[in-house]
Scaffold this motif. Structure first.
Motif, short mmCIF file in Angstrom:
data_model
loop_
_atom_site.label_atom_id
_atom_site.label_comp_id
_atom_site.label_asym_id
_atom_site.label_seq_id
_atom_site.Cartn_x
_atom_site.Cartn_y
_atom_site.Cartn_z
N LEU A 36 -14.15 7.45 -7.56
CA LEU A 36 -13.95 8.87 -7.26
C LEU A 36 -15.30 9.58 -7.07
O LEU A 36 -15.42 10.52 -6.29
CB LEU A 36 -13.14 9.55 -8.36
N TYR A 46 -7.52 23.51 1.75
CA TYR A 46 -6.67 22.96 2.80
C TYR A 46 -6.07 24.01 3.74
O TYR A 46 -5.34 23.65 4.67
CB TYR A 46 -5.53 22.15 2.18
N PHE A 73 -10.10 16.90 -2.90
CA PHE A 73 -9.19 16.07 -3.68
C PHE A 73 -9.31 16.31 -5.19
O PHE A 73 -8.38 16.05 -5.95
CB PHE A 73 -9.43 14.59 -3.38
N PHE A 84 -9.46 11.22 7.82
CA PHE A 84 -9.57 10.88 6.40
C PHE A 84 -10.38 11.93 5.65
O PHE A 84 -10.01 12.35 4.55
CB PHE A 84 -10.21 9.50 6.27
N LEU A 87 -16.33 8.81 -3.63
CA LEU A 87 -15.47 9.57 -2.72
C LEU A 87 -15.91 11.03 -2.64
O LEU A 87 -15.92 11.63 -1.56
CB LEU A 87 -14.02 9.48 -3.20
N ASN A 88 -16.30 11.58 -3.78
CA ASN A 88 -16.75 12.97 -3.81
C ASN A 88 -18.05 13.14 -3.02
O ASN A 88 -18.21 14.10 -2.26
CB ASN A 88 -16.95 13.41 -5.27
N ILE A 97 -9.09 14.19 2.38
CA ILE A 97 -9.63 14.06 1.02
C ILE A 97 -10.52 15.23 0.63
O ILE A 97 -10.94 15.31 -0.53
CB ILE A 97 -10.42 12.74 0.86
N ASN A 98 -10.81 16.11 1.56
CA ASN A 98 -11.61 17.28 1.20
C ASN A 98 -10.87 18.08 0.12
O ASN A 98 -9.72 18.48 0.28
CB ASN A 98 -11.83 18.16 2.42
#
Length: 586
Positions: free
Chosen positions: A259, A505, A490, A483, A262-263, A487-488
């Motif tokens: 994570l 979002y 998340f 993608f 991912l961040n 995931i922005n």
């Protein structure tokens, strides 16, 4: 589109570019031919365009954001994140040899570079989307990109003002500094594109000099050349380690580290945005097909070296758990290079770095203001924005569009009051996904562009710039952009709040609202490959040279010096490129 909306013409085709006898020409209602009202002048030279290609990608996201990336994912985690985004932007291939070496460029930049080399006209990729995908998509992309850029102008101005607090922390002076920066940013654009080009040329030289110096200083510190003579090597990769967690799943270490990557992946993707600036400036560039093609080809290794190598050096000289990395001061104090210099006993350079980063923030505000005004101007030319924004001065400046875009710069004054700052942050958060929609639309448009040229028998290899890996680069880039959009934000699912979810979002329904709203009102259709227009309103190289306006220079000028300095920089970068290609062949 229906058969009634098209006719065929061979007279306006470019020599050595479209060699098939008959081509589709769209109906006049689409307003593709705006040559009579497009009055901007080509005043940007090759050296301006080359540096502008770099100026949009080197900013506070690299100088200050690299510290946040390091603390969020660790040295190897940050390197993986930036390399992965680099693979989206740069799409590494195994054919890095001689001529193909320069064809392996960012997927989005490759796509827009090829389309711009065919059509270097005002409106750039929003118009390309309207011309080759769907007029409704061009409308949605144009207004989304305008908002994204125009709201980023006060963000960068605020960043420059915060950097000044490194020397003057008096909060009563914040408004004065902010107003001064706003005036200078607006004046640079109002004076005309030639002044904008000269300003960005000098700012880019400062940025390149600074990042090169920081990388060299980082290497010196790592190898024990600092005042304390302590050799670091890879010791921070051992302790505290190579990966850091996001602190979202502390009970599951592996998941938490994933994570974290991912961040940082989302953060890194923001740092790479801005490369499309060079295409936006194409309509005001001398000999745009040749100069834009050169800029697109040369940007690859420069960004690779400055970003990937910069992140690598950062991970060597500062541990990811350094408490100074967690301090969000907004000044050079949070830069990992400044932290490393302070730890090594170097006292003079931090102030110099802060000055350089402040210049970078101002340059970014200047560039985003230029982008937003030209996007608005391009929309107005083709009836997708009020016609008043298409008016130009006698010198070719879209003054109304620049003035309207400049108004948004004053939103930076909202940050002086805490209550207004909260509202301002909402505006900023709403625009964060806009860049991903821009990248995605560029790749999607290229896929349609490629299909249309193939269907109409047009040879892409006769363009001034083309890439042999297309359309696969665009497909790769489009998938990753989708993608990134998903995931922005998340992290909101580990502490859900309605406000946080909305700001992360809400741009998605806004974008599709613009698209479907325009589509329903105007009853637009998606272009079929055989109906796409690759001719109307696209000038030939001869016409472009005829419209080139050489600025008059009286008395002594910095231009000869700048030209020699630019040639020296090009020689150095070409030498680096040759060395890299040599080692790649080995």
């Amino acid at each position: 589109m229906s058969g009634e909306d098209q006719m065929y013409d061979a007279d306006s085709l470019e020599k050595n570019q479209l060699d098939v006898g008959v081509h589709v020409v769209a109906d006049g209602k689409h307003q593709f031919d705006v040559a009579s009202i497009d009055l901007v002048q080509r005043r940007l030279k090759q050296r301006h365009v080359q540096m502008i290609a770099i100026a949009g990608t080197l900013g506070t996201g690299l100088f200050l954001g690299s510290g946040k990336a390091l603390s969020g994912a660790g040295p190897v985690g940050a390197l993986i994140a930036y390399a992965l985004v680099g693979s989206v932007a740069y799409s590494y291939a195994r054919t890095l040899l001689v001529k193909p070496l320069f064809n392996t460029l960012p997927s989005s930049l490759c796509s827009i570079g090829e389309m711009t080399s065919h059509a270097p006209i005002s409106g750039t990729f929003p118009h390309f989307a309207a011309r080759w995908v769907d007029p409704a998509l061009g409308f949605a992309v144009g207004w989304n990109y305008f908002y994204t850029n125009v709201i980023t102008v006060p963000v960068e101005i605020t960043g420059a003002q915060i950097l000044i607090t490194y020397w003057d922390s008096n909060p009563n002076h914040a408004g004065i500094y902010t107003a001064i920066i706003i005036v200078f940013a607006c004046a640079t654009n109002i004076f005309g594109v030639r002044y904008f080009g000269e300003a960005e040329f000098m700012f880019s030289l400062i940025k390149l000099t600074m990042i090169t110096g920081l990388i060299l200083v980082g290497l010196v510190i790592d190898l024990g050349g600092g005042p304390d003579h302590h050799r670091l090597g890879f010791q921070y990769w051992k302790n505290p380690g190579i990966l850091a967690g996001a602190q979202l799943e502390p009970q599951h270490v592996s998941l938490d580290r994933f994570l974290g990557i991912l961040n940082v992946l989302v953060q890194a993707s923001f740092s790479f945005q801005g490369m499309e600036l060079v295409a936006i400036a194409a309509s005001e560039t001398e000999n745009p097909r040749r100069n834009i093609a050169k800029a697109v080809r040369r940007v690859f290794f420069r960004i690779l070296i400055f970003y990937i190598l910069g992140i690598f050096i950062t991970g060597l000289i500062v541990p990811y758990n350094d408490p100074n990395l967690l301090q969000s001061t907004g000044t050079a104090a949070q830069s990992p290079y400044v932290i490393a210099m302070t730890n090594a006993g170097i006292k003079v350079l931090p102030s110099i770095i802060n000055a350089g980063v402040m210049t970078s923030a101002f340059s970014a505000a200047n560039s985003f203001l230029f982008c937003s005004s030209r996007i608005l101007y391009g929309l107005a030319l083709r009836g997708q924005a009020p016609k008043i924004f298409a008016r130009c001065t006698s010198s070719g400046l879209p003054l109304i569009a620049v003035g309207f875009s400049s108004i948004f710069a004053f939103l930076a004054l909202m940050n002086i009051k805490s209550g207004s700052a909260t509202v301002f942050n909402w505006f900023v958060n709403l625009s964060t996904v806009g860049g991903f929609f821009g990248w995605g639309s560029i790749n999607l448009t290229y896929i349609f562009f490629h299909r249309g040229m193939k269907a109409q028998g047009i040879d892409r290899t006769k363009l001034y710039y083309w890439n042999h890996l297309q359309p696969w680069l665009s497909i790769w880039g489009l998938c990753w952009c989708i993608f990134f959009i998903l995931i922005n934000g998340f992290e909101i699912f580990w502490g859900f709040t309605a406000a946080g979810f909305l700001t992360a979002y809400v741009n998605i329904p806004l974008f599709f609202g613009l698209y479907f709203g325009y589509k329903i009102v105007k009853k637009t259709e998606v272009w079929k490959p055989e109906d796409m227009d690759f001719v109307t309103g696209i000038p030939s190289p001869e016409r472009q040279k005829g419209h080139t306006t050489r600025p008059r220079v009286s008395g002594k000028s910095l231009l000869p010096f700048c030209s020699r300095l630019w040639c020296a920089c090009c020689c150095c970068m070409d030498l680096v490129t040759v060395q890299l290609s040599f080692w790649t062949e080995l």
